[in-house]
Design an enzyme around this catalytic site. Structure first.
Site, short mmCIF file in Angstrom:
data_model
loop_
_atom_site.label_atom_id
_atom_site.label_comp_id
_atom_site.label_asym_id
_atom_site.label_seq_id
_atom_site.Cartn_x
_atom_site.Cartn_y
_atom_site.Cartn_z
N HIS A 72 -12.49 -34.11 181.41
CA HIS A 72 -11.47 -33.07 181.60
C HIS A 72 -10.98 -32.59 180.24
O HIS A 72 -10.65 -33.40 179.38
CB HIS A 72 -10.28 -33.62 182.40
CG HIS A 72 -10.58 -33.83 183.86
ND1 HIS A 72 -9.64 -33.73 184.84
CD2 HIS A 72 -11.74 -34.13 184.50
CE1 HIS A 72 -10.18 -33.96 186.01
NE2 HIS A 72 -11.46 -34.21 185.84
N TYR A 200 0.29 -32.58 187.06
CA TYR A 200 1.52 -33.37 186.97
C TYR A 200 2.66 -32.44 187.39
O TYR A 200 2.87 -31.41 186.74
CB TYR A 200 1.77 -33.86 185.54
CG TYR A 200 0.83 -34.95 185.07
CD1 TYR A 200 -0.42 -34.65 184.53
CD2 TYR A 200 1.21 -36.29 185.14
CE1 TYR A 200 -1.27 -35.65 184.08
CE2 TYR A 200 0.37 -37.30 184.69
CZ TYR A 200 -0.87 -36.97 184.15
OH TYR A 200 -1.72 -37.97 183.71
N PRO A 292 3.07 -45.60 184.51
CA PRO A 292 1.74 -44.97 184.52
C PRO A 292 1.70 -43.48 184.16
O PRO A 292 0.62 -42.92 184.00
CB PRO A 292 1.25 -45.19 185.95
CG PRO A 292 2.48 -45.39 186.76
CD PRO A 292 3.48 -46.04 185.86
N LYS A 296 -1.59 -44.61 180.10
CA LYS A 296 -1.88 -45.37 178.88
C LYS A 296 -2.24 -46.84 179.10
O LYS A 296 -2.77 -47.48 178.18
CB LYS A 296 -0.66 -45.33 177.93
CG LYS A 296 -0.41 -43.99 177.32
CD LYS A 296 -1.46 -43.67 176.28
CE LYS A 296 -1.53 -42.19 176.00
NZ LYS A 296 -2.86 -41.67 175.88
N TYR A 384 -1.36 -37.67 174.70
CA TYR A 384 -2.09 -37.87 175.95
C TYR A 384 -3.54 -38.27 175.68
O TYR A 384 -4.06 -39.20 176.30
CB TYR A 384 -2.03 -36.59 176.80
CG TYR A 384 -2.51 -36.79 178.21
CD1 TYR A 384 -1.69 -37.34 179.18
CD2 TYR A 384 -3.80 -36.42 178.58
CE1 TYR A 384 -2.13 -37.53 180.48
CE2 TYR A 384 -4.25 -36.61 179.87
CZ TYR A 384 -3.41 -37.17 180.82
OH TYR A 384 -3.85 -37.36 182.11
#
Ligand code: FAD
Ligand code: DHB
Length: 390
Positions: A72, A200, A292, A296, A384
Protein backbone atom coordinates in the site's frame (compact mmCIF):
# COMPACT_ATOMS: atom_id res chain seq x y z
CA UNK A 1 19.79 -29.93 27.61
CA UNK A 2 22.14 -27.14 26.47
CA UNK A 3 21.99 -24.41 23.84
CA UNK A 4 23.65 -21.07 23.25
CA UNK A 5 20.51 -18.90 23.34
CA UNK A 6 17.32 -19.95 25.16
CA UNK A 7 14.29 -18.12 23.76
CA UNK A 8 10.97 -17.98 25.60
CA UNK A 9 7.98 -17.39 23.29
CA UNK A 10 7.32 -18.33 19.66
CA UNK A 11 5.73 -15.06 18.60
CA UNK A 12 7.25 -12.95 15.83
CA UNK A 13 10.08 -11.82 18.14
CA UNK A 14 11.16 -15.27 19.35
CA UNK A 15 10.89 -17.09 16.04
CA UNK A 16 12.60 -14.34 14.06
CA UNK A 17 15.47 -14.21 16.54
CA UNK A 18 15.92 -17.98 16.38
CA UNK A 19 15.92 -17.83 12.59
CA UNK A 20 18.43 -14.95 12.37
CA UNK A 21 20.77 -16.59 14.90
CA UNK A 22 20.67 -19.83 12.93
CA UNK A 23 21.75 -17.94 9.82
CA UNK A 24 24.83 -16.83 11.76
CA UNK A 25 25.61 -20.28 13.07
CA UNK A 26 24.30 -19.60 16.58
CA UNK A 27 22.21 -22.34 18.22
CA UNK A 28 18.94 -21.62 19.99
CA UNK A 29 15.94 -23.38 21.49
CA UNK A 30 12.46 -21.79 21.45
CA UNK A 31 9.92 -22.64 24.18
CA UNK A 32 6.24 -21.84 23.59
CA UNK A 33 3.22 -22.46 25.84
CA UNK A 34 0.70 -22.60 23.01
CA UNK A 35 0.34 -25.18 20.24
CA UNK A 36 1.62 -24.64 16.70
CA UNK A 37 -1.95 -24.56 15.32
CA UNK A 38 -2.90 -21.94 17.87
CA UNK A 39 -0.05 -19.53 17.12
CA UNK A 40 -0.59 -20.01 13.38
CA UNK A 41 -4.27 -19.08 13.59
CA UNK A 42 -4.48 -16.26 16.15
CA UNK A 43 -5.54 -13.08 14.39
CA UNK A 44 -3.49 -10.04 15.37
CA UNK A 45 -1.63 -7.33 13.49
CA UNK A 46 -1.62 -6.79 9.74
CA UNK A 47 0.58 -3.86 8.73
CA UNK A 48 4.29 -4.40 8.08
CA UNK A 49 6.70 -1.49 7.73
CA UNK A 50 9.22 -1.58 4.91
CA UNK A 51 11.95 -2.07 7.58
CA UNK A 52 10.16 -5.27 8.56
CA UNK A 53 9.54 -6.57 5.04
CA UNK A 54 13.15 -5.77 4.05
CA UNK A 55 14.45 -7.80 6.99
CA UNK A 56 12.14 -10.75 6.30
CA UNK A 57 13.18 -10.79 2.63
CA UNK A 58 16.88 -10.47 3.46
CA UNK A 59 16.52 -13.33 5.96
CA UNK A 60 15.01 -15.59 3.27
CA UNK A 61 11.50 -15.76 4.77
CA UNK A 62 9.78 -13.20 2.55
CA UNK A 63 8.81 -15.25 -0.51
CA UNK A 64 5.16 -15.88 0.36
CA UNK A 65 4.80 -12.35 1.75
CA UNK A 66 6.07 -10.93 -1.56
CA UNK A 67 3.56 -13.07 -3.48
CA UNK A 68 0.52 -12.71 -1.20
CA UNK A 69 1.03 -9.47 0.75
CA UNK A 70 -0.51 -6.26 -0.58
CA UNK A 71 1.79 -3.24 -0.93
CA UNK A 72 0.00 0.00 0.00
CA UNK A 73 1.34 3.42 -0.98
CA UNK A 74 -1.02 5.43 1.16
CA UNK A 75 -4.01 5.39 3.49
CA UNK A 76 -7.11 7.47 3.97
CA UNK A 77 -8.20 9.60 6.89
CA UNK A 78 -12.00 9.91 7.15
CA UNK A 79 -13.49 12.72 9.19
CA UNK A 80 -16.41 15.15 8.92
CA UNK A 81 -17.98 12.97 6.21
CA UNK A 82 -15.03 13.19 3.81
CA UNK A 83 -11.91 11.16 3.08
CA UNK A 84 -8.43 12.58 2.58
CA UNK A 85 -5.46 10.56 1.42
CA UNK A 86 -2.01 10.43 3.03
CA UNK A 87 0.31 9.54 0.16
CA UNK A 88 2.99 7.60 2.02
CA UNK A 89 5.19 6.92 -0.99
CA UNK A 90 5.08 10.45 -2.42
CA UNK A 91 5.89 11.84 1.02
CA UNK A 92 8.53 9.36 2.23
CA UNK A 93 9.55 7.15 -0.69
CA UNK A 94 8.37 4.15 1.36
CA UNK A 95 5.31 1.92 1.46
CA UNK A 96 3.77 -0.59 3.86
CA UNK A 97 2.66 -4.18 3.26
CA UNK A 98 -0.59 -5.68 4.52
CA UNK A 99 0.26 -9.29 5.44
CA UNK A 100 -1.22 -10.88 8.55
CA UNK A 101 0.95 -11.62 11.58
CA UNK A 102 -0.07 -15.28 11.66
CA UNK A 103 1.10 -15.65 8.06
CA UNK A 104 4.51 -14.26 9.11
CA UNK A 105 4.50 -16.83 11.92
CA UNK A 106 3.70 -19.67 9.51
CA UNK A 107 6.65 -18.64 7.34
CA UNK A 108 9.00 -18.46 10.34
CA UNK A 109 7.88 -21.79 11.83
CA UNK A 110 8.31 -23.46 8.41
CA UNK A 111 11.83 -22.03 8.15
CA UNK A 112 12.79 -23.21 11.67
CA UNK A 113 11.45 -26.69 10.95
CA UNK A 114 13.17 -26.88 7.56
CA UNK A 115 16.46 -26.06 9.30
CA UNK A 116 15.86 -28.68 12.02
CA UNK A 117 15.50 -25.86 14.52
CA UNK A 118 14.43 -26.72 18.03
CA UNK A 119 10.97 -25.33 18.84
CA UNK A 120 9.02 -26.86 21.75
CA UNK A 121 5.29 -26.11 21.58
CA UNK A 122 2.81 -26.74 24.43
CA UNK A 123 5.35 -26.25 27.22
CA UNK A 124 4.25 -25.28 30.75
CA UNK A 125 5.75 -24.16 34.08
CA UNK A 126 8.47 -22.06 32.42
CA UNK A 127 10.84 -20.48 34.97
CA UNK A 128 14.18 -18.76 34.64
CA UNK A 129 17.15 -18.90 37.00
CA UNK A 130 20.76 -17.77 37.19
CA UNK A 131 20.40 -14.63 35.05
CA UNK A 132 22.99 -12.84 37.19
CA UNK A 133 25.53 -15.59 36.35
CA UNK A 134 27.17 -16.61 33.03
CA UNK A 135 25.17 -19.85 33.02
CA UNK A 136 21.46 -19.11 33.22
CA UNK A 137 18.85 -21.83 32.75
CA UNK A 138 15.18 -22.26 31.93
CA UNK A 139 13.05 -24.98 33.52
CA UNK A 140 9.94 -26.13 31.74
CA UNK A 141 7.59 -29.07 31.40
CA UNK A 142 7.00 -30.71 28.03
CA UNK A 143 4.95 -33.83 27.42
CA UNK A 144 4.65 -34.36 31.17
CA UNK A 145 8.45 -34.38 31.62
CA UNK A 146 10.41 -31.67 33.44
CA UNK A 147 13.43 -30.28 31.58
CA UNK A 148 16.20 -27.81 32.31
CA UNK A 149 17.64 -25.88 29.39
CA UNK A 150 21.12 -24.54 30.17
CA UNK A 151 22.22 -21.63 28.00
CA UNK A 152 24.52 -18.61 27.68
CA UNK A 153 21.63 -16.14 27.35
CA UNK A 154 17.90 -16.12 28.01
CA UNK A 155 15.81 -13.98 25.68
CA UNK A 156 12.30 -13.15 26.92
CA UNK A 157 10.05 -12.92 23.86
CA UNK A 158 7.01 -14.11 25.81
CA UNK A 159 4.67 -11.18 25.25
CA UNK A 160 2.90 -9.03 27.80
CA UNK A 161 1.73 -11.94 30.00
CA UNK A 162 4.99 -13.93 30.06
CA UNK A 163 7.36 -14.85 32.90
CA UNK A 164 10.53 -13.14 31.70
CA UNK A 165 9.90 -9.54 32.72
CA UNK A 166 8.96 -10.59 36.25
CA UNK A 167 12.31 -12.40 36.54
CA UNK A 168 14.08 -9.03 36.72
CA UNK A 169 14.23 -7.89 40.36
CA UNK A 170 11.52 -5.25 40.82
CA UNK A 171 13.99 -2.83 42.43
CA UNK A 172 15.88 -2.77 39.11
CA UNK A 173 12.79 -2.14 36.96
CA UNK A 174 11.27 1.12 35.82
CA UNK A 175 7.87 0.91 34.11
CA UNK A 176 5.73 3.52 32.37
CA UNK A 177 2.07 2.92 31.55
CA UNK A 178 -1.09 4.58 30.24
CA UNK A 179 -4.33 2.58 30.04
CA UNK A 180 -6.98 3.84 27.61
CA UNK A 181 -10.63 3.66 28.66
CA UNK A 182 -11.63 2.11 25.33
CA UNK A 183 -10.88 -0.96 23.23
CA UNK A 184 -11.21 -2.19 19.66
CA UNK A 185 -13.95 -4.47 18.42
CA UNK A 186 -12.40 -6.45 15.55
CA UNK A 187 -14.19 -8.43 12.84
CA UNK A 188 -13.17 -10.61 9.93
CA UNK A 189 -15.53 -10.41 6.98
CA UNK A 190 -15.96 -12.37 3.78
CA UNK A 191 -16.31 -9.51 1.30
CA UNK A 192 -14.40 -7.62 -1.37
CA UNK A 193 -12.35 -4.62 -0.17
CA UNK A 194 -14.21 -1.42 0.71
CA UNK A 195 -11.38 0.64 -0.73
CA UNK A 196 -7.91 0.14 -2.26
CA UNK A 197 -6.30 1.43 0.92
CA UNK A 198 -6.85 1.39 4.68
CA UNK A 199 -9.33 3.92 6.07
CA UNK A 200 -8.80 5.39 9.56
CA UNK A 201 -12.02 7.18 10.56
CA UNK A 202 -12.65 9.73 13.31
CA UNK A 203 -16.30 10.20 14.20
CA UNK A 204 -18.29 11.55 17.18
CA UNK A 205 -19.51 7.99 17.76
CA UNK A 206 -15.93 6.75 17.93
CA UNK A 207 -12.99 5.55 15.85
CA UNK A 208 -13.24 2.94 13.07
CA UNK A 209 -10.64 1.28 10.85
CA UNK A 210 -11.24 -0.52 7.59
CA UNK A 211 -8.35 -2.83 6.74
CA UNK A 212 -7.96 -5.85 4.54
CA UNK A 213 -6.49 -9.34 4.48
CA UNK A 214 -7.02 -10.53 0.91
CA UNK A 215 -9.25 -9.79 -2.09
CA UNK A 216 -12.00 -11.81 -0.37
CA UNK A 217 -11.39 -11.28 3.38
CA UNK A 218 -11.54 -7.91 5.13
CA UNK A 219 -10.50 -6.83 8.63
CA UNK A 220 -12.41 -4.02 10.34
CA UNK A 221 -12.29 -2.50 13.81
CA UNK A 222 -14.32 0.04 15.75
CA UNK A 223 -13.82 1.71 19.10
CA UNK A 224 -15.83 0.07 21.90
CA UNK A 225 -16.01 -0.34 25.64
CA UNK A 226 -13.18 -2.77 26.50
CA UNK A 227 -15.50 -4.51 28.98
CA UNK A 228 -18.22 -5.04 26.37
CA UNK A 229 -18.92 -8.54 25.07
CA UNK A 230 -19.05 -9.64 21.43
CA UNK A 231 -22.40 -11.31 22.36
CA UNK A 232 -23.96 -7.85 22.61
CA UNK A 233 -23.17 -7.11 18.98
CA UNK A 234 -25.40 -8.60 16.30
CA UNK A 235 -24.11 -8.36 12.72
CA UNK A 236 -26.75 -5.69 11.98
CA UNK A 237 -25.64 -3.58 14.90
CA UNK A 238 -21.98 -3.86 13.80
CA UNK A 239 -22.76 -2.79 10.24
CA UNK A 240 -24.89 0.15 11.29
CA UNK A 241 -22.07 1.35 13.58
CA UNK A 242 -19.44 0.99 10.84
CA UNK A 243 -21.63 2.79 8.28
CA UNK A 244 -22.28 5.62 10.72
CA UNK A 245 -18.58 6.08 11.41
CA UNK A 246 -16.98 5.46 8.01
CA UNK A 247 -19.42 6.25 5.16
CA UNK A 248 -18.78 9.55 3.36
CA UNK A 249 -21.26 12.21 2.35
CA UNK A 250 -20.36 11.56 -1.31
CA UNK A 251 -21.88 8.06 -1.00
CA UNK A 252 -18.70 5.98 -0.44
CA UNK A 253 -19.80 3.17 1.88
CA UNK A 254 -18.38 0.21 3.80
CA UNK A 255 -18.82 -3.05 1.89
CA UNK A 256 -20.72 -5.61 3.97
CA UNK A 257 -20.26 -9.39 3.99
CA UNK A 258 -20.48 -12.45 6.21
CA UNK A 259 -18.82 -11.77 9.56
CA UNK A 260 -16.94 -14.91 10.65
CA UNK A 261 -14.95 -13.68 13.61
CA UNK A 262 -15.48 -11.11 16.36
CA UNK A 263 -13.11 -10.11 19.18
CA UNK A 264 -12.47 -7.25 21.60
CA UNK A 265 -9.04 -6.03 22.73
CA UNK A 266 -8.16 -3.45 25.38
CA UNK A 267 -5.68 -0.69 24.65
CA UNK A 268 -2.69 0.52 26.57
CA UNK A 269 0.74 2.03 26.26
CA UNK A 270 3.45 0.41 28.36
CA UNK A 271 7.24 0.43 28.53
CA UNK A 272 9.57 -1.53 30.76
CA UNK A 273 12.60 0.69 30.36
CA UNK A 274 14.71 -2.07 31.88
CA UNK A 275 15.07 -4.41 28.90
CA UNK A 276 18.05 -6.37 30.16
CA UNK A 277 19.41 -7.68 33.43
CA UNK A 278 22.47 -9.90 33.62
CA UNK A 279 22.06 -12.57 30.95
CA UNK A 280 18.32 -11.92 30.42
CA UNK A 281 17.13 -9.67 27.57
CA UNK A 282 13.52 -8.71 26.80
CA UNK A 283 12.18 -8.10 23.28
CA UNK A 284 8.82 -7.22 21.73
CA UNK A 285 5.61 -7.15 23.77
CA UNK A 286 7.49 -8.57 26.79
CA UNK A 287 9.08 -5.11 27.07
CA UNK A 288 6.53 -2.73 25.59
CA UNK A 289 2.94 -2.41 24.40
CA UNK A 290 1.48 0.19 22.05
CA UNK A 291 -2.18 0.84 21.30
CA UNK A 292 -2.75 -0.62 17.80
CA UNK A 293 -3.74 2.67 16.11
CA UNK A 294 -0.30 3.30 14.60
CA UNK A 295 0.19 -0.39 13.61
CA UNK A 296 3.52 -0.49 15.43
CA UNK A 297 3.37 -3.54 17.77
CA UNK A 298 4.71 -6.19 15.44
CA UNK A 299 7.14 -3.80 13.76
CA UNK A 300 8.67 -2.82 17.11
CA UNK A 301 9.13 -6.47 18.03
CA UNK A 302 11.02 -6.95 14.75
CA UNK A 303 13.18 -3.88 15.32
CA UNK A 304 14.18 -5.10 18.83
CA UNK A 305 15.20 -8.41 17.28
CA UNK A 306 17.23 -6.75 14.55
CA UNK A 307 19.29 -5.00 17.26
CA UNK A 308 19.56 -8.04 19.53
CA UNK A 309 20.52 -10.49 16.77
CA UNK A 310 23.35 -8.18 15.71
CA UNK A 311 24.53 -7.83 19.31
CA UNK A 312 24.53 -11.61 19.91
CA UNK A 313 26.33 -12.16 16.64
CA UNK A 314 29.05 -9.66 17.70
CA UNK A 315 29.34 -11.53 21.01
CA UNK A 316 29.78 -14.96 19.44
CA UNK A 317 31.92 -14.03 16.45
CA UNK A 318 34.09 -11.23 17.86
CA UNK A 319 33.78 -11.67 21.62
CA UNK A 320 32.29 -8.17 21.81
CA UNK A 321 29.87 -7.20 24.58
CA UNK A 322 29.46 -3.51 23.70
CA UNK A 323 26.40 -4.03 21.49
CA UNK A 324 24.74 -6.24 24.10
CA UNK A 325 25.49 -3.65 26.80
CA UNK A 326 23.94 -0.93 24.61
CA UNK A 327 20.84 -2.99 23.66
CA UNK A 328 18.33 -1.24 25.92
CA UNK A 329 19.50 2.28 25.04
CA UNK A 330 19.58 1.51 21.31
CA UNK A 331 16.14 -0.13 21.29
CA UNK A 332 14.45 2.42 23.54
CA UNK A 333 15.03 5.31 21.13
CA UNK A 334 12.84 3.70 18.52
CA UNK A 335 10.40 2.37 21.11
CA UNK A 336 9.73 5.80 22.62
CA UNK A 337 9.27 7.28 19.12
CA UNK A 338 6.71 4.58 18.28
CA UNK A 339 5.04 4.94 21.68
CA UNK A 340 4.63 8.66 21.13
CA UNK A 341 3.27 8.21 17.61
CA UNK A 342 0.82 5.49 18.67
CA UNK A 343 -0.40 7.58 21.62
CA UNK A 344 -0.73 10.69 19.44
CA UNK A 345 -2.63 8.87 16.70
CA UNK A 346 -4.87 7.17 19.27
CA UNK A 347 -5.82 10.49 20.86
CA UNK A 348 -6.27 12.13 17.46
CA UNK A 349 -8.68 9.49 16.15
CA UNK A 350 -10.72 8.17 19.12
CA UNK A 351 -13.74 9.54 20.91
CA UNK A 352 -12.32 10.84 24.18
CA UNK A 353 -15.07 10.76 26.78
CA UNK A 354 -14.86 13.46 29.38
CA UNK A 355 -12.97 15.97 27.24
CA UNK A 356 -14.57 19.32 26.41
CA UNK A 357 -16.32 20.10 23.13
CA UNK A 358 -13.41 22.48 22.53
CA UNK A 359 -10.89 19.65 22.70
CA UNK A 360 -13.05 17.48 20.45
CA UNK A 361 -12.99 20.20 17.80
CA UNK A 362 -9.21 20.40 18.19
CA UNK A 363 -9.07 16.82 16.87
CA UNK A 364 -10.83 17.97 13.70
CA UNK A 365 -8.56 21.02 13.42
CA UNK A 366 -5.53 18.74 13.69
CA UNK A 367 -6.90 16.34 11.08
CA UNK A 368 -7.45 19.31 8.73
CA UNK A 369 -3.84 20.33 9.34
CA UNK A 370 -2.41 16.84 8.80
CA UNK A 371 -4.32 16.47 5.53
CA UNK A 372 -3.56 19.92 4.11
CA UNK A 373 -0.06 20.82 5.32
CA UNK A 374 2.81 19.03 3.59
CA UNK A 375 4.96 19.28 6.72
CA UNK A 376 2.27 17.83 8.99
CA UNK A 377 1.42 15.04 6.52
CA UNK A 378 5.11 14.21 6.19
CA UNK A 379 5.53 13.92 9.95
CA UNK A 380 2.61 11.50 10.15
CA UNK A 381 3.76 9.51 7.11
CA UNK A 382 7.37 9.20 8.35
CA UNK A 383 6.15 7.79 11.63
CA UNK A 384 3.63 5.46 10.00
CA UNK A 385 6.10 3.93 7.55
CA UNK A 386 8.75 3.84 10.27
CA UNK A 387 11.49 6.00 8.76
CA UNK A 388 11.61 8.67 11.43
CA UNK A 389 13.24 6.34 13.95
CA UNK A 390 16.93 6.23 14.77
P1 FAD B 1 3.63 -12.30 21.10
O1 FAD B 1 3.19 -12.31 19.68
O2 FAD B 1 2.67 -11.99 22.16
O3 FAD B 1 4.34 -13.68 21.38
C1 FAD B 1 4.66 -14.11 22.67
C2 FAD B 1 4.57 -15.63 22.71
O4 FAD B 1 5.04 -16.08 23.98
C3 FAD B 1 3.12 -16.12 22.61
O5 FAD B 1 3.02 -17.03 21.55
C4 FAD B 1 2.84 -16.72 23.97
O6 FAD B 1 1.98 -17.82 23.89
C5 FAD B 1 4.22 -17.12 24.43
N1 FAD B 1 4.37 -17.20 25.89
C6 FAD B 1 3.80 -16.42 26.84
N2 FAD B 1 4.17 -16.79 28.06
C7 FAD B 1 5.03 -17.84 27.90
C8 FAD B 1 5.74 -18.66 28.81
N3 FAD B 1 5.68 -18.46 30.11
N4 FAD B 1 6.51 -19.66 28.32
C9 FAD B 1 6.60 -19.86 26.97
N5 FAD B 1 5.92 -19.11 26.07
C10 FAD B 1 5.16 -18.11 26.52
N6 FAD B 1 -0.49 -4.91 16.78
C11 FAD B 1 -0.79 -4.17 15.73
O7 FAD B 1 0.08 -3.45 15.26
N7 FAD B 1 -2.05 -4.21 15.17
C12 FAD B 1 -3.04 -5.03 15.67
O8 FAD B 1 -4.14 -5.06 15.16
C13 FAD B 1 -2.75 -5.80 16.78
N8 FAD B 1 -3.69 -6.60 17.31
C14 FAD B 1 -3.38 -7.33 18.42
C15 FAD B 1 -4.36 -8.13 18.99
C16 FAD B 1 -4.07 -8.87 20.14
C17 FAD B 1 -5.14 -9.75 20.75
C18 FAD B 1 -2.78 -8.78 20.73
C19 FAD B 1 -2.46 -9.55 22.00
C20 FAD B 1 -1.81 -7.99 20.13
C21 FAD B 1 -2.10 -7.25 18.99
N9 FAD B 1 -1.14 -6.45 18.38
C22 FAD B 1 -1.45 -5.71 17.31
C23 FAD B 1 0.21 -6.38 18.84
C24 FAD B 1 1.12 -7.34 18.06
O9 FAD B 1 0.39 -8.47 17.68
C25 FAD B 1 2.26 -7.64 18.99
O10 FAD B 1 2.98 -6.43 19.19
C26 FAD B 1 3.19 -8.75 18.51
O11 FAD B 1 2.53 -9.99 18.56
C27 FAD B 1 4.44 -8.80 19.39
O12 FAD B 1 5.18 -9.95 19.13
P2 FAD B 1 5.95 -10.69 20.28
O13 FAD B 1 6.66 -11.81 19.61
O14 FAD B 1 6.72 -9.73 21.07
O15 FAD B 1 4.84 -11.23 21.30
C1 DHB C 1 -4.48 -3.46 11.13
C2 DHB C 1 -4.24 -3.29 12.46
C3 DHB C 1 -3.83 -2.06 12.91
O1 DHB C 1 -3.57 -1.87 14.21
C4 DHB C 1 -3.69 -0.98 12.05
O2 DHB C 1 -3.32 0.22 12.53
C5 DHB C 1 -3.93 -1.17 10.72
C6 DHB C 1 -4.33 -2.42 10.25
C7 DHB C 1 -4.93 -4.79 10.65
O3 DHB C 1 -5.10 -5.69 11.48
O4 DHB C 1 -5.12 -4.95 9.44
Amino acid sequence: MHTQVGIIGAGPAGLLLSHLLHRHGIESVVLETRGRDQIESTIRAGVLEQNTTDLLIEAGVGERMKAEGAVHHGFELAFEGKRRRIDLTALTGHSITVYAQHEVLKDLVAARIAANGSVFFNVSNTSISGIETDAPSIRFTHGGVEHTLHCDFVIGCDGSQGVSRASIPSARRRDYECVFPFGWFGILVEAPPTSDELIYARHERGFALVSTRSPSVQRMYFQCDPKDSTENWSDDRIWSELHARVDSVDGATVTEGRIFQKNIVGMRSYISSTMQHGRLYLAGDAAHIVPPTGAKGLNLAVSDIRILAKALQAFYSEDRTDLLDAYTDTALKRIWRAEHFSYWMTRLMHRLDGVSAFEQRLQVAELEHVTTSHAAALAMAENYVGTSAV
